[in-house]
Write a protein that holds these residues in place. Structure first.
Motif, short mmCIF file in Angstrom:
data_model
loop_
_atom_site.label_atom_id
_atom_site.label_comp_id
_atom_site.label_asym_id
_atom_site.label_seq_id
_atom_site.Cartn_x
_atom_site.Cartn_y
_atom_site.Cartn_z
N TRP A 1 0.84 -1.20 0.00
CA TRP A 1 0.00 0.00 0.00
C TRP A 1 0.88 1.25 0.00
N GLY A 2 1.95 1.26 0.78
CA GLY A 2 2.87 2.40 0.78
C GLY A 2 3.51 2.60 -0.58
N THR A 3 3.93 1.52 -1.20
CA THR A 3 4.51 1.60 -2.54
C THR A 3 3.49 2.14 -3.53
N ALA B 1 1.37 8.68 -6.74
CA ALA B 1 1.59 10.11 -6.50
C ALA B 1 2.74 10.65 -7.35
N GLY B 2 3.38 9.79 -8.15
CA GLY B 2 4.41 10.24 -9.08
C GLY B 2 5.83 10.20 -8.55
N ASP B 3 6.09 9.50 -7.46
CA ASP B 3 7.44 9.39 -6.89
C ASP B 3 8.32 8.58 -7.85
N GLU B 4 9.26 9.25 -8.51
CA GLU B 4 10.06 8.59 -9.56
C GLU B 4 10.90 7.45 -9.02
N ASP B 5 11.45 7.56 -7.81
CA ASP B 5 12.23 6.46 -7.24
C ASP B 5 11.34 5.23 -7.02
N ALA B 6 10.13 5.47 -6.53
CA ALA B 6 9.21 4.36 -6.30
C ALA B 6 8.79 3.72 -7.63
N ILE B 7 8.56 4.55 -8.64
CA ILE B 7 8.19 4.02 -9.96
C ILE B 7 9.32 3.15 -10.51
N GLU B 8 10.54 3.65 -10.47
CA GLU B 8 11.69 2.87 -10.96
C GLU B 8 11.89 1.61 -10.15
N GLY B 9 11.57 1.68 -8.84
CA GLY B 9 11.72 0.52 -7.97
C GLY B 9 10.81 -0.64 -8.33
N ASP C 1 2.87 12.47 -15.42
CA ASP C 1 4.01 13.37 -15.63
C ASP C 1 5.33 12.67 -15.35
N SER C 2 5.38 11.93 -14.26
CA SER C 2 6.62 11.23 -13.91
C SER C 2 6.94 10.14 -14.92
N LEU C 3 5.93 9.42 -15.39
CA LEU C 3 6.18 8.39 -16.39
C LEU C 3 6.82 8.99 -17.64
N SER C 4 6.31 10.13 -18.07
CA SER C 4 6.88 10.80 -19.24
C SER C 4 8.34 11.15 -19.00
N GLY C 5 8.65 11.65 -17.81
CA GLY C 5 10.02 12.01 -17.48
C GLY C 5 10.95 10.83 -17.36
N LEU C 6 10.40 9.65 -17.14
CA LEU C 6 11.20 8.44 -16.99
C LEU C 6 11.32 7.64 -18.29
N GLY C 7 10.85 8.21 -19.39
CA GLY C 7 11.00 7.53 -20.67
C GLY C 7 9.82 6.68 -21.09
#
Length: 101
Positions: A43-45, A51-59, A77-83
């Motif tokens: 749930w935390g992840t 919420a767009g936390d790029e480190d969590a998305i990459e994790g 927005d974060s997905l776009s920034g991460l490629g």
């Protein structure tokens, strides 16, 4: 391909699972209940990713995301920034795929 990990929420998780995909952030209770998932804080992840936390998305290691259209603007927005790029949006669901490097 079936078996690939996909970022999603409760609206699409069950359907993806039935199609043979691996929903990473399906918010159904059994996925974040410590007694059923080995104590992992799913749930935390999910909160951080949606919420767009790029480190969590990459994790998550996901190459795809399928979410309700417009429901998670910070995530989009974060997905776009991460490629990731938007590959489908029918006004109900939006699907993003990581661009090949």
């Amino acid at each position: 391909e079936p078996g690939d990990a996909v970022i999603c929420d409760i609206d699409v998780g069950s359907e993806l699972e039935l199609a043979g995909y691996r929903p990473l952030l399906d918010t159904r209770a059994e996925l974040f209940c410590p007694e059923l998932n080995g104590g992992a804080d799913a749930w935390g992840t999910a909160r951080h990713v949606l919420a767009g936390d790029e480190d969590a998305i990459e994790g998550t290691g996901a190459d795809f995301a399928a979410v309700p259209s417009g429901a998670y603007p910070a995530l989009e927005d974060s997905l776009s920034g991460l490629g990731f790029s938007l590959v489908h949006d029918d006004g109900t669901f939006a699907v993003f795929a990581r661009k090949p490097s």
